[in-house]
Design a protein around this motif. Structure first.
Motif: not given
Lengths: 375, 230
Positions: B6-9, B85-90, B170-175
Motif C-alpha cells: 500500500l505504501s508503495f502504491r 486511498f484517494e484522500g490519502l493521495v491528495l 486502504v489506508t494502513r501504510t507501513v509506518s
C-alpha cells in the motif's frame, strides 16, 4: 540604380535605442545610440562597459529599450511609439554570444539543427551538413561541445546561427581568446559564407587588431554613446576621444596648453603638462592658452642615441631613459623629457644603440603623429 | 506485507502527480517576475515546518462531508474523500510538495540564462526551450525530486493518521503498521517492517546523492539522450 538602392536598404539594419539602467552601488548607465548597419561586416568598437552588448541585446530582443525603433529592411522589430515589440524568436536575428552558449547536452549536429525546427527531416539534414562543411567542422557532427576544441566550437556556433538564414547577424566578441591565425581563418570562412547571402553583420570587439583585420566600417562607442563612424582608418588612426584613443592603443596621452597657433602652416605649439617640453601638433579647434590632450602611439616615436640633424620632423626632444621593459618581441622604454614618453623599440635596436636606463637620448616625432583628442 | 504494498502504491501515485504538477509550478516559480511570488514560495515550503498534524487537521476538515473538497468529491464520485486511498493521495501530495518542487526550482535556476537566450534567438518558443534545453539539463534535479517525494511519502505518518485513519488495505501504510505492532507489543514484526523501511530509505537517498555527483549527472544525460535525439 533605384532597384539596387532599394535592395540595399531592404537589408539594412537601423537601430535607435535609449535605455537607462540603474544598479545599486554603481553609477547609472544610459545607452543612447542610433546606428545604421548596411550589408557586410560592421565593427562595433569600444572599451568594455561601453554598452556594446546591451545594444546587441536590444537589437535581438533580449533587452527592451525604454524608447527607440529597430528595423531590418521593411520589418519593424521594435517601435516604442507604435507599441511594437517583436519577440526574439520571430526577429530572424542571429546572435553569437561571447560564451557561444552551445547546448552542452546536444551534439554539434543537433546544436546546428536546433533552429531548423519547421523543416522536413531530409532538408534539415542537408542544410546542416552543408553549413558544417562550409565551416569545416563536418567531422565533428556527433561530438558534444565539451569534446570540441575552442576554435571549432566558435565555428559550430557560427554555423548554428547562420543555418537559419537570418536577416542580420550579431557577433559579440565571438573570437575572443583565439590566436590570430585561427581568427583569420574563421573570419575568412565567415566572409565566404556571407558573400552569397550578403546580410548585415555587426561584430562587437574591444580588440584593436580585430578592427584592422575585419574592418569595412567601424562604429566607435563609449559610455552608451556613438563617438564616431567611418572606416577603421578614419575612426582609429585619428581618434578624437581620450577613451577611444586609449582603447585604440595610443600609449602616450598627454595634456598640455596651447602656446601659439600658425594657421598658415596648419600647426600649433603645445607645452606638455607643466614642463618646458613643447611640441608642434596639427592645428585644432583651440586658442592660445586652451588646455588640450595629445595622443601619440609609442610605435610612432623615433629614438636616437645622439642629437639628430637635418630631419624633416619638427619635434626633437632631449631626454633620459628611465626604464626598459621587455614586452614579448618589443621593448617598452620610458623616456623622461620633462614629461614621460613611452617608446616601443625592437630588441635589435636596443642592442645596436646599447640602450640602457639612465642613458641620454633624443626623441623624434612627426607633427602628424600627434593627435588631438577630446576628453 | 499489505501495508508495504500500500505504501508503495501511495508513494508511486504521489510521485507521479507531483512530477506532473511540480514541473509547471517549479517553472513558474523559477522564471516568473511577479512581485508576489514569495507568497507562493512560502506556501509551497509550509509542509517543511508545519507539524503533520496541523496540515492533516485542515486537510481532514476540507475533505470532511461538510468541507468544500469532501462535498465536491461526493457530488462527482458518489462517496466521501476522508479515510479513502484517494484522500490519502491528495494529502500526501500537499505534504510532499516542497520535496518535489524545490529541487526542480534549484536545477531550473542553475541552467545558464545565455542558453535560454540562444534558444529564443534560434526561434524556439517557451515550451520548446523548456523541453529541449531546460528539462534535459535538469535531469539530476528531476531524479532528486522524484526520489525525494517517493521516499518522503513512504515514510510519512502523521498526515496518514489524521486523514486516512487505519483501515487495512486502504489506508494502513507501513509506518502506521509499525506503530500498531509496537502498540500491541509485537516487537519482532515491528522490527521487520522498520528494517525494511530503513533500508529502502537509505537506498533511495544514496541514489539522490549519487545522482548529484558528476558521474550521476552523466548517467542522467545518457538516460535522456534517446528521448531528445531525433
Amino acid at each position: 540604380m533605384d532597384s539596387v538602392d532599394s535592395e540595399i536598404s531592404a537589408r539594412m539594419l537601423t537601430a535607435r535605442a535609449k535605455l537607462a539602467r540603474t544598479r545599486p552601488g554603481s553609477p547609472p548607465f544610459v545607452l543612447d545610440v542610433s546606428i545604421e548597419v548596411p550589408r557586410g561586416i560592421t565593427i562595433l568598437f569600444g572599451p568594455s562597459g561601453a554598452g556594446k552588448s546591451t545594444l546587441l541585446d536590444c537589437i535581438a530582443g533580449l533587452a527592451r529599450p525604454d524608447e527607440g525603433r529597430i528595423v531590418t529592411g521593411e520589418k519593424v522589430l521594435f517601435d516604442s511609439d507604435a507599441g511594437v515589440n517583436c519577440p526574439p524568436r520571430a526577429r530572424r536575428i542571429a546572435y553569437v554570444f561571447q560564451t557561444l552558449a552551445l547546448f552542452p547536452h546536444l551534439s554539434a549536429e543537433q546544436n546546428v539543427s536546433y533552429g531548423l525546427n519547421g523543416l522536413p527531416t531530409e532538408q534539415r539534414a542537408a542544410r546542416v551538413l552543408e553549413i558544417l562543411k562550409a565551416f569545416r567542422v563536418d567531422k565533428l557532427r556527433t561530438s558534444k561541445p565539451a569534446e570540441i576544441s575552442g576554435g571549432e566550437r566558435q565555428r559550430i556556433a557560427l554555423a548554428r546561427s547562420l543555418v537559419t538564414q537570418p536577416h542580420v547577424l550579431l557577433l559579440d566578441e565571438p573570437l575572443a581568446g583565439l590566436d590570430a591565425e585561427l581568427k583569420a581563418s574563421i573570419v575568412e570562412d565567415l566572409r565566404a559564407w556571407n558573400a552569397a547571402s550578403r546580410i548585415p553583420i555587426l561584430y562587437v570587439t574591444h580588440v584593436r587588431e580585430e578592427v584592422d583585420a575585419l574592418g569595412e566600417r567601424v562604429i566607435a562607442m563609449d559610455q552608451g554613446r556613438v563617438l564616431s563612424t567611418g572606416t577603421p582608418a578614419e575612426v582609429l588612426e585619428a581618434p578624437r576621444h581620450r577613451r577611444l584613443a586609449q582603447a585604440a592603443g595610443f600609449e602616450n596621452l598627454l595634456s598640455g596648453t596651447v602656446v601659439d597657433l600658425s594657421v598658415a602652416d596648419g600647426v600649433m605649439r603645445v607645452r606638455l603638462e607643466d614642463s618646458r617640453c613643447e611640441i608642434e601638433v596639427p592645428l585644432g579647434y583651440a586658442a592660445a592658452g586652451d588646455r588640450v590632450r595629445v595622443a601619440i602611439r609609442a610605435g610612432d616615436i623615433l629614438l636616437a642615441s645622439s642629437r639628430p640633424l637635418g630631419l624633416s620632423a619638427r619635434n626633437v626632444m632631449e631626454g633620459r631613459i628611465v626604464a626598459m621593459e621587455p614586452r614579448g618581441t618589443l621593448v617598452r622604454a620610458r623616456v623622461d623629457c620633462g614629461v614621460e614618453f613611452v617608446v616601443h623599440l625592437t630588441p635589435g635596436a636596443v642592442r645596436t644603440l646599447e640602450l640602457a636606463g639612465g642613458i641620454r637620448v633624443w626623441l623624434v616625432l612627426k607633427t602628424h603623429s600627434c593627435h588631438l583628442v577630446e576628453e | 506485507m499489505d501495508a508495504l504494498l500500500l505504501s508503495f502504491r501511495l508513494a508511486l501515485c504521489v510521485s507521479a502527480i507531483l512530477l506532473a504538477g511540480g514541473l509547471p509550478l517549479a517553472y513558474w516559480l523559477a522564471y516568473s517576475n511577479w512581485r508576489g511570488k514569495f507568497l507562493l514560495e512560502a506556501v509551497v515550503a509550509l509542509p517543511l515546518v508545519l507539524p503533520p498534524t496541523v496540515l492533516g487537521f485542515y486537510v481532514l476538515i476540507a475533505m470532511g462531508p461538510r468541507g468544500p473538497l469532501g462535498k465536491a468529491w461526493q457530488t462527482f464520485f458518489g462517496h466521501g474523500l476522508a479515510f479513502t486511498f484517494e484522500g490519502l493521495v491528495l494529502a500526501s501530495v500537499l505534504y510532499s510538495l516542497p520535496f518535489a518542487v524545490q529541487p526542480l526550482i534549484a536545477s531550473f535556476e542553475s541552467v545558464d540564462q545565455k542558453l535560454l537566450d540562444a534558444s529564443a534567438v534560434l526561434g524556439a518558443g517557451r515550451l520548446r526551450t523548456f523541453c529541449r534545453v531546460i528539462l534535459p539539463l535538469s535531469i539530476p534535479g528531476l531524479i532528486t525530486a522524484l526520489v525525494l517525494s517517493f521516499a518522503h511519502t513512504m515514510g510519512e505518518f502523521g498526515v496518514v493518521l489524521m486523514v486516512g485513519g487505519n483501515l487495512a488495505g486502504v489506508t494502513r501504510t507501513v509506518s502506521i503498521d509499525i506503530y500498531d505492532h509496537v502498540q500491541s507489543l509485537e516487537y519482532a514484526k515491528a522490527n521487520r517492517m522498520a528494517l525494511v523501511l530503513l533500508l529502502i530509505s537509505f537506498a533511495v537517498l544514496s541514489v539522490v546523492y549519487a545522482v548529484n555527483r558528476q558521474v550521476g549527472r552523466q548517467i542522467g544525460r545518457r538516460l535522456w539522450t534517446p528521448w531528445t535525439a531525433k
